[in-house]
Structure formats: structure tokens, C-alpha cells
Design an enzyme around this catalytic site. Structure first.
Site, mmCIF file in Angstrom:
data_model
loop_
_atom_site.group_PDB
_atom_site.id
_atom_site.type_symbol
_atom_site.label_atom_id
_atom_site.label_comp_id
_atom_site.label_asym_id
_atom_site.label_seq_id
_atom_site.Cartn_x
_atom_site.Cartn_y
_atom_site.Cartn_z
ATOM 1 N N CYS A 440 -13.168 65.982 57.932
ATOM 2 C CA CYS A 440 -13.463 66.950 58.982
ATOM 3 C C CYS A 440 -13.210 68.395 58.582
ATOM 4 C CB CYS A 440 -12.702 66.593 60.247
ATOM 5 S SG CYS A 440 -10.929 66.537 59.998
ATOM 6 N N HIS A 484 -7.799 66.439 63.732
ATOM 7 C CA HIS A 484 -9.226 66.660 63.529
ATOM 8 C C HIS A 484 -9.499 68.151 63.522
ATOM 9 C CE1 HIS A 484 -13.343 65.463 63.370
ATOM 10 N NE2 HIS A 484 -13.668 65.981 64.557
ATOM 11 N N ASP A 500 -19.410 69.629 66.270
ATOM 12 C CA ASP A 500 -18.553 68.825 65.409
ATOM 13 C C ASP A 500 -19.373 68.279 64.263
ATOM 14 O OD1 ASP A 500 -16.751 67.221 64.186
ATOM 15 O OD2 ASP A 500 -16.145 66.136 65.993
#
Lengths: 708, 332
Positions: A440, A484, A500
Site C-alpha cells: 500500500c 494501511h 485507494d
């Protein structure tokens, strides 16, 4: 007054209990004390034991002084003069150990016990789980027992049997004391006014704070991926704040927990630039729900993080004093969170715009200064990426551009990996065009960089995403491996939009959560042996663990997070529901409970001290014989009684005869194994006789007349 | 002058205190500790414990730590319930005593005190007469234990015990429960004997001492040794012979049997107490010699005899002479 009377000696026989209680009080501290302490403790304990056995001398004045100086220097050096909770407790542990070494009088024993009480309580600064709570109870019991034993023993030598008996007595008294203190303790716990710190505690724990940090260099978040430490637990509520009892797991959009906004890129690292400079604190910032549409309410129990930031959904608002929200939508606390806290959370709709916190004149149009801040990059790094972004920005509108990149990540061979290759100076170039493998933070970092290079204001958000939903207890557990990072882009007319990029590469990460993803990954192999994830593969263990987790959650929620607010709630609820009927009912039940308790206690005492079985059975026989018309005087012998019974029951003559023989033997028999057997037989015989005997005189008369 | 006033004040306070105690908790032959006779106050340790609680409370408040709060309140409650347990440890305990062995003024006498535990055990109580070192004792439930306690006597007369101090910190030592029990005891303190040469004078019995001169009295007027016969006095057994393995022998003394004398008030000199002391010494010596002796005190006349009962009667009249006899101590 003699010296002896003033300073009674510490009975040597309570030493074992004293040593055990000191050890018990030290155990919760073993996690944060240097390992040398274990050696020190072992040394002191063995010395003390050898002293007890008389093989080692009592430390003299010099030995004591040297020991104190050495220990204190050791602590000072060990903690490098760092005054923290750890070094303070280390000091107390050392004091307790040294005091134990030199204790001689009863007063020394008190001091050791009191220090042990304190250490045991101070252990809760570090460990607060349910099991540790129960352990604390055990430790308190042990210390109380040791205190009792100080008064129980004197310095007479005792036999082993006597000693074990006295130890049992001490334990019994310890239990009675600890248990009888329970009701009052509960009342005090509930009603004692809770208020804020008396002064700002200077001593902070410097336990290595695991979790997010205010700067992210790709790789940091991956370090957390094998860490299963608890971050927080979340319960979702209805918009009106009531308990929500039946809901499914929250949508993944309700699982993006913001912790930090990183808006500055420097030397391959994303940083937060003074985000607390413009913060609105609670009463100011709190916006009462006007439309009440699209409000999410929840309650968070957050573990100690040692940081000032709290967790919130997007567009959140502070709900209590001491909490505030920054311009970037980060929920912060005035003081770092050094223990578990509980707070209500509220988030205003998942709008794409930012209605929760409107800066005067600022939104939805980003002012020039902010625009400059959010598009700033360093001077020369990652030329390839810059060039790519620059060229694309000529072709596409911002929204199209973002979609283009997301599609790019999805369609091109990009991989989600927790162990990506090391990257060099131009890390984003290398990541985008060569390695194409990362997690991420890589994707979020790259997208932010690309957006900024293309002139779109962008920032990186780190926090937690996913978590584990407990269907039965309706709460979400978030652990460190749920850390994250994602991106927020400013789109003119729409405001900050969450993007995202990880979900484009690895939708499972976002939909299923990190836990599910990790099961597939071989990261499992790198995880510590018997980590929680690995245990989950076993079905039974899994369910047991889950049950324990639930219990632990209840413990956190109802016991540990009992604070000023919950106390006020509880008390108002009580007073609101106060009525005469209720008072009478509660009073009556308390009274009844007390009466039952006392009655039970007396019954128990009676039971414990009742006469032996033979005697009781014999009494029964006497009573029955009396009823049957056999009158006895105090001078009648047992055999005489049996003889009279014989007259009443002629057909049982043989059995009664044998019973008489047995009784006779029993009465004159020395103690031995056979005696018990014989006693059992006699009891059985007497019982049988009792059953045979008529229940009243008239029965007896009719029985005899029938016989004749 | 001032020191005198202070002394008076102290004296008066002490008297007031003992009067108060006497009214509240009078002396009896069997004393049972009840609500009115047990006192309880926090001990120094109790205050240390309070300090611990304060420190823990401050820690709990400053760190807002629920479990430390709980621990603190647990200690507070333990501290409070301990008050009851400390009290009830002494509550119901009974004490009695028996007559101690004979003693003379100035002796330390061993007083047998019997402790009777009620339906609960009495643990770790410490007791002693004033000025004596405390002694720690436990008595299991419904049992009785007898212990000897040293007691310093000062003057002759009926034995009147001072208050016995009992205290206990059990179970945790946070409180000190104590009581002052006064036991009435049936005992006598004889005058301190003074061993002086006999003087026989006065009265018509002067010179009636036969068979021995003053110088030879009391020593080896040994006639011989014969075999032991059952009934011979232990005092006359020739232990030396027994030790040498020659069997039991009895020493026979010469003519002792014949001596009969009067020990008289007028023969002793000095004030009343020293006369009594001298007479006491004479009684003891004469009895040891096996004489028949009589005692003459102003108003009292005990005929010569040589039995133990006679001796006790003589000593008793010496002990009680001039005192308000019979009001205390009872009749032997």
C-alpha cells in the site's frame, strides 16, 4: 520497655510466603525490566534462602551499603538516566528486593509486603488484560497471606505438620480478608469520583511504541504486517447514539480509519508537516447533527499508542474535551495516549465533499497556499515519473487521469507484495517502471507523487483499514497488521476524494482485509512461531481464542474503560431509575442476601464441626429407641441399649448380636486401619437397625402384639 | 514545686485511669473479653498502610488506570474489614488463673494463666504483666492453654495482680487491639524471710529449748544411717549413699524430735516489717530442722507443731499480720 517488645522479630517461617509474594509482585514487570534484573532477583532470593538455612551470613552494614550503591548505579546506567515509568518501577523492584534481603524485624516484613502491594498495582501500568487482572487478584491474596503469616508464627521452632497447618490457616485468613473486602471495593470503584490527573505525569512509558509513525518510508507499514498487536476495537452505533444490536459487518468504506495525513515529500519519505497548527478543539469543532442524515456513530477503545493522534473515520469530529480535529481531518488528543482510552466517534456522511469542517472561505475551493502545499515535490528526484505525469496531464482531465492510473495499476503487471525488492534513490521511478511490486505505501506514495507532478493537489493518508468483524459481539478488531496507506486527491468542485490504489492492484486487501490476504501470502512463514494467525488454522483453538477475545473485550469495555463519563452515565441512570419501589426491592434483596450469607456461613460452620458420623448415627438410634418405648438414662451403656433393642426385635437377634460384638470390639480397639472398616460396618448395622425400628410407640405396641 | 505538681497530676491521672478501667472492666476470677473491654486503634503500620493507599490513589488518578483504582480500593476495603477481624480475634477470649506456688515478697512468681478460646481460634496475641517482656501465644478454637507468666511481687499480703496486658495485631497488623485484664487470684505473698540466729526470750517458755545448744543447731547432729522404710521423709534420705549405689538409706538425726520452741514477736527486733521478716526466716528454719515450734504475735498465738499445714498457717498469719485480712485473697 525492652528492645524485644518494641521490635518483634520477623518469624522465620513466614519467609517462604514473603518471598513468593515478592516474586509474584515482580512478575508483571519482567516484560520491561532489563534481563539483568532477573539475575539480580535470583541472586537476592538465593542469598536470602541461604541465610534462612543458616549457610550464609546476614549482610553487614558495609555489604548493605555496597549493594544499595551498586544496584542504584545499575538502574541508572541501565536506563541511561532516563526517568520513565520503567526506571521508576525498576527502582521500586530493586528497593523491594534489597529490603527483603536485609529484613529482620516484623516492621521490615510490613515494608516488604507494602512494596509488593504497590509493585503489583504498578504492574497494571504495563499489563491490563483480563488474565493479568486475575493474576493481580492472586498476587494480592498471596501478599495478604504473607502479612497474616507474619502474625501467625512466632520464633519457636515448629514441626513440619504444624508449619503446613499454620500456612493453611494464613491462606484461609488471606482468602477471607480478600473476599470480604470485595463488596466494599466494588462500591468504591463505582462511586469514587473519577477526575483528571492531579498533575501532568512526568513519567512516561518508553516502551517501544509499535504502530504508525509520523513519517512513512515505504517499508514501514510492511514491518507492521506481521505484528498482531491490538490497535483498537470499534463498536458501531445507531445514528441517534443507541446501541446497534443487529448489523452486518460495516462496509469497507466504513473501515478506513484515518490516523495521519502526510503532506510533505522529502528524501523518499512522506511526512506530516505541522498538522496540529490549525486544530479546532472539542466544543468549538463539534457540529451537532443538523440533518442527522448519513451520520456514523461509533465507539472506540484504543490501546496505548504513545502518540497524540486518535483514529477516526473520514469527516470525523471530536466529541469530548481534550480532543480536536485538525484542518486535514485528523482527530487528535491534547496529550499522548499512554493508556487504553475509550471515546465516542462521529463521522458526517461519506460525502465526497468535506462538510464536517469548513475552513472559512477555504472550501470547497482550495486556497492558493494549500494548493501550493499539496502539489509541492522535492527538486529533482524521480525524473521519469515526473515526465510521465507531466505528459499525461496534457492529455487528460484530473478525474480521467486518476482513472487512467488506477487502470494502469490494474491492467499492467503490478503486484502486491509485502516483501518487495529494495529501492534506490529514485524509488518511485524504480517502483513504477522496474520492480512493479510493492504494498500500500508504495502505491499510495507513487500515486500521490504522480498526482502532484501532474498538478493535482494530493496527500497521503495513513491509518488502518479492514479489521476483523466479530459477528456475535458486533465489534471490529483492528490490529497492527491492518495498517494501511491511501491517497486523497483534491478535485475541484468535489473536494478531497479518497483513492485507494492498492484496491486496484489487490482488491482482496481492501475487501477481505489484511488477515485474509496474509493467509495466502507466504508471510505466514516469517511470522513468529504460533502467532495468532497460525493458531487460527486450528478449529478448536480458534473458537476458544475467540471466546477469550470476547471476554477480554467485555473486560476492556466494562471494567478498564470505566471513567468519568461512564461513571456519570451510570450514576444518572441509577438516580433516574430511583423510586421507592426500587429502593425497597434492592434493599430487601441486599438484606436477604446478607441473611442468606450469614445463614450459609453458620450452616457451613456447623457442618464443619458436627460430631463424627458414628456419634450422629448413634444419637439417631437412641432417639428412635426412645420413640419405640425404650427409656434410657445417661448411665446406660451402648451395649445395654442394643440389648434393649434386641428385646424389641427378636427376629433380628442374630444380626443384633453380631452388631453388639462389633460395637464391643470397636469400643476397645486401638487406632488402626481395621478400625475404620469396622466403624463403617457398625454404622451400616446401626442404620439398618434404625430402619427396622418402629417409628412410634403405638407402632411398637402393634408390632409386638402382632408378633405375639 | 512544679515538678511536684506534675507528679501529682500524673499520679492523679493514673488513678483516674485505673478507676475508670476498674468500673468498666472489673477484676474477676474469670475474665472474658467483651465489647467493653477491648480497645482498638490503628497502629503505626496502619498509618504506613494509609500512606501506601494514598500513593496508589495518586498513581491511579494520574495515570487514569482503572485496575490501579481497583487495587487501591481493594486495599482500602481490606484495611477496613481488618478492623473487625482484629477486634474479633480477641473477642470472647477468657482467662482464669490458679493459685501460684508460695512466694515471698520481692520474688518473681510464676503465675499460671489459662487462656480459653471461644468458638474461633485466637491467633498471635501477645501478653505480659507490665514491665515484663511480651509473649506471643495462639489458642486453637474451643481449647484451653495454660502458660506461666512472671510476676514481680513487692510487698507481703494477699497477692493482688496488676492488670495483665493483652494485645494483638492479627491478622494484618494494621490495628492494635488490646485489653487490660485484672484477674483476682487466691494467693498470698509471705514476708521476705530474713535468716537470723534464733533468739528465744520473753514469756514463760524461755529456755525450754532442749537437746541442743544454739551453735549446734541446724547442722549435723547426725546419729547414724539406717535402711529406708516407706514413709520416711524425703528430706532425711541420704542421697549421697543413694548416688553411690548403696541403696536407699535414711539419716537419723539426734533428738531433734524433742525440740520444742516458741518463736515470738518480742524476740525479733526492728519495726513491724523487719520483725515479720525475721519471724518468717525463723519459721522456715525451724520447720526445716523438724522442730516443734509455735508462733506468737500480738493477738495471735499458734501452738507448737511441725507439720506443713502448721508452717503454712504460721506464714499466712505473718503475711496477713496487721492487714485487713480476709477482705482480699480469701481463706487458704
Amino acid at each position: 520497655m525492652s528492645q524485644l517488645a518494641n521490635k518483634p522479630n520477623l518469624p522465620r517461617n513466614s519467609l517462604i510466603l514473603l518471598m513468593a509474594s515478592v516474586l509474584a509482585a515482580m512478575l508483571p514487570h519482567s516484560g520491561h525490566l532489563p534481563w539483568l534484573f532477573a539475575v539480580f532477583a535470583a541472586f537476592v532470593m538465593s542469598w536470602r534462602w541461604l541465610m534462612f538455612l543458616g549457610r550464609f551470613p546476614y549482610p553487614g552494614k558495609w555489604a548493605k551499603t555496597v549493594a544499595v550503591i551498586l544496584t542504584m548505579t545499575g538502574i541508572f546506567l541501565g536506563f541511561l538516566g532516563d526517568f520513565s515509568v520503567e526506571s521508576a518501577t525498576a527502582f521500586f523492584v530493586a528497593t523491594c528486593l534489597l529490603k527483603m534481603l536485609e529484613m529482620k524485624t516484623r516492621r521490615d516484613g510490613y515494608v516488604v509486603c507494602f512494596l509488593a502491594y504497590f509493585l503489583s498495582a504498578a504492574g497494571f501500568l504495563f499489563e491490563q488484560g483480563l488474565l493479568w487482572g486475575l493474576y493481580g487478584l492472586l498476587a494480592y491474596w498471596l501478599i495478604t497471606t504473607a502479612l497474616v503469616s507474619i502474625h501467625l508464627f512466632d520464633n519457636r521452632p515448629v514441626t513440619r505438620a504444624e508449619m503446613s497447618h499454620l500456612n493453611k490457616v494464613a491462606m484461609g485468613h488471606g482468602s477471607i480478608l480478600v473476599l470480604s473486602a470485595l463488596p466494599m471495593m466494588l462500591i468504591l470503584y463505582l462511586v469514587f469520583p473519577r477526575f483528571g490527573p492531579l498533575w501532568n505525569v512526568g513519567l512516561k512509558s518508553n516502551q517501544a511504541q509499535i504502530g504508525l509513525s509520523s513519517q512513512v518510508t515505504p517499508g514501514d507499514i510492511a514491518n507492521l504486517s506481521s505484528n498482531n498487536e491490538l490497535v483498537m476495537r470499534v463498536t458501531y452505533k445507531n445514528p441517534d447514539g443507541t446501541q446497534n444490536d443487529s448489523q452486518g459487518p460495516p462496509a469497507s468504506s466504513h473501515r478506513y480509519w484515518r490516523a495521519l495525513v502526510l503532506d510533505q515529500y522529502e528524501d523518499r519519505t512522506w511526512k506530516a508537516s505541522g498538522w496540529s497548527s490549525d486544530t479546532r478543539w472539542f466544543p468549538q469543532a463539534y457540529r451537532p447533527p443538523a440533518g442527522a442524515e448519513g451520520i456514523t456513530r461509533y465507539e472506540i477503545i484504543q490501546e496505548s499508542s504513545g502518540q497524540k493522534w486518535l483514529y477516526t473515520l473520514r469527516n470525523g469530529a471530536p466529541t469530548q474535551r481534550g480532543h480536536g480535529i485538525t484542518e486535514t481531518g485528523v482527530l487528535v488528543s491534547r496529550s499522548p495516549v499512554f493508556q487504553r482510552i475509550r471515546y465516542e466517534g462521529v463521522a458526517f456522511a461519506d460525502y465526497e465533499l468535506f462538510p464536517g469542517f469548513i475552513k472559512a472561505g477555504g472550501y470547497p475551493n482550495l486556497d492558493e497556499q494549500s494548493r501550493r502545499l499539496y502539489t509541492r515535490l522535492d527538486e529533482q528526484s524521480n525524473p521519469q515519473t515526473r515526465q510521465w505525469a507531466d505528459s499525461l496531464s496534457q492529455e487528460y482531465e484530473p478525474v480521467e487521469l486518476v482513472n487512467y492510473w488506477l487502470n494502469h495499476f490494474r491492467d499492467q503487471p503490478y503486484f502486491y507484495s509485502l516483501s518487495p525488492p529494495q529501492l534506490g534513490q529514485n524509488d518511485i521511478d524504480e517502483f513504477l517502471f522496474q520492480s512493479r511490486s510493492g504494498f500500500c505505501a508504495h502505491y499510495a506514495g507513487a500515486l500521490t507523487f504522480l498526482a502532484r507532478a501532474a498538478g493535482i493537489p494530493a496527500r497521503m493518508v495513513v491509518g488502518y483499514q479492514g479489521g476483523e468483524w466479530d459477528e456475535q459481539e458486533q465489534y471490529l478488531t483492528i490490529r497492527q497488521y491492518d495498517a494501511h496507506g491511501w491517497v486523497e486527491l483534491w478535485l475541484d468542485g468535489r473536494g478531497w476524494v479518497r483513492v485507494d490504489p492498492t484496491s486496484a492492484v489487490s482488491p482482496e486487501r481492501v475487501d477481505l482485509g489484511m488477515d485474509a490476504l496474509l493467509n495466502a501470502e507466504d508471510a505466514l512463514a516469517n511470522a513468529p512461531l504460533l502467532s495468532e494467525r497460525r493458531i487460527r488454522q486450528f478449529q478448536l483453538l480458534n473458537s476458544m481464542m475467540r471466546e477469550f477475545e470476547r471476554l477480554n473485550y467485555a473486560w476492556y469495555r466494562w471494567v478498564l474503560s470505566y471513567d468519568q463519563a461512564s461513571q456519570r452515565n451510570l450514576l444518572t441512570r441509577w438516580t433516574a431509575e430511583l423510586s421507592w419501589r426500587r429502593i425497597i426491592i434492592v434493599g430487601a434483596s441486599i438484606l436477604a442476601g446478607l441473611v442468606l450469607l450469614v445463614a450459609g456461613w453458620r450452616l457451613f460452620n456447623w457442618y464443619r464441626h458436627r460430631p463424627p458420623k458414628l456419634e450422629r448415627v448413634w444419637q439417631q438410634l437412641r432417639q428412635r429407641a426412645e420413640l419405640a418405648g425404650i427409656h434410657q438414662t445417661a448411665s446406660d451403656t451402648p451395649l445395654g441399649l442394643l440389648g434393649s433393642v434386641l428385646g424389641l426385635e427378636p427376629e433380628d437377634a442374630g444380626k443384633i448380636h453380631w452388631l453388639r460384638k462389633d460395637v464391643e470390639r470397636l469400643l476397645y480397639m486401638p487406632e488402626g486401619d481395621d478400625k475404620e472398616l469396622l466403624e463403617k460396618r457398625v454404622i451400616k448395622g446401626i442404620k439398618r437397625l434404625i430402619r427396622r425400628l418402629p417409628k412410634s410407640n403405638s407402632d411398637a405396641v402393634s408390632a409386638t402384639s402382632a408378633n405375639s | 514545686m512544679t515538678s511536684q505538681t506534675i507528679r501529682n497530676f500524673k499520679q492523679r491521672r493514673k488513678e483516674y485511669w485505673s478507676d475508670w478501667l476498674e468500673r468498666r472492666f472489673p477484676g474477676q476470677s474469670r475474665v472474658s473479653l467483651g465489647y467493653r473491654s477491648i480497645f482498638i486503634l490503628p497502629s503505626a503500620t496502619g498509618f504506613l498502610f494509609l500512606l501506601l493507599i494514598v500513593v496508589m490513589l495518586v498513581t491511579a488518578i494520574n495515570y487514569k488506570n482503572s485496575l490501579i483504582y481497583a487495587s487501591t480500593f481493594w486495599l482500602v476495603s481490606i484495611g477496613l474489614v481488618t478492623m473487625y477481624f482484629t477486634f474479633s480475634n480477641l473477642h470472647g477470649l477468657s482467662l482464669t488463673t490458679r493459685r501460684p506456688s508460695a512466694c515471698f515478697a520481692g520474688d518473681v512468681v510464676e503465675i499460671p494463666i489459662r487462656l480459653i478460646a471461644p468458638s474461633h481460634s485466637v491467633w498471635g496475641i501477645r501478653l505480659a504483666f507490665q514491665e515484663q517482656p511480651m509473649r506471643q501465644i495462639s489458642v486453637p478454637r474451643r481449647e484451653e492453654r495454660e502458660f506461666l507468666f512472671s510476676y514481680q511481687t513487692w510487698t507481703r499480703g494477699p497477692l493482688e495482680l496488676e492488670r495483665l496486658k493483652l494485645e494483638s495485631g492479627f491478622p494484618l497488623g494494621l490495628y492494635r487491639a488490646w485489653s487490660w485484664a485484672r484477674l483476682e487470684i487466691d494467693g498470698l505473698v509471705y514476708p521476705k524471710p530474713e535468716f537470723m540466729p534464733f533468739v528465744f526470750e520473753g514469756g514463760d517458755l524461755e529456755g525450754e529449748l532442749e537437746g541442743a545448744t544454739l551453735d549446734q543447731l541446724g547442722n549435723e547432729d547426725l546419729r547414724g544411717i539406717r535402711d529406708y522404710q516407706p514413709g520416711d521423709s524425703l528430706r532425711q534420705i541420704a542421697w549421697k549413699q543413694v548416688a553411690q549405689g548403696r541403696g536407699m538409706k535414711t539419716k537419723e538425726f539426734d533428738s531433734d524430735k524433742g525440740i520444742s520452741c516458741w518463736l515470738s514477736w518480742d524476740a525479733a527486733s526492728g519495726d513491724m516489717e523487719s520483725r515479720l521478716s525475721i519471724l518468717c526466716g525463723w519459721v522456715l528454719t525451724a520447720h526445716d530442722e523438724g522442730w516443734d515450734y509455735g508462733l506468737q504475735l500480738p493477738g495471735i498465738r499458734i501452738k507448737p507443731d511441725s507439720t506443713d499445714t502448721h508452717r503454712d498457717a504460721c506464714l499466712r498469719s505473718l503475711a496477713l499480720y496487721g492487714l485487713d485480712a480476709g477482705s482480699k485473697g480469701g481463706v487458704a
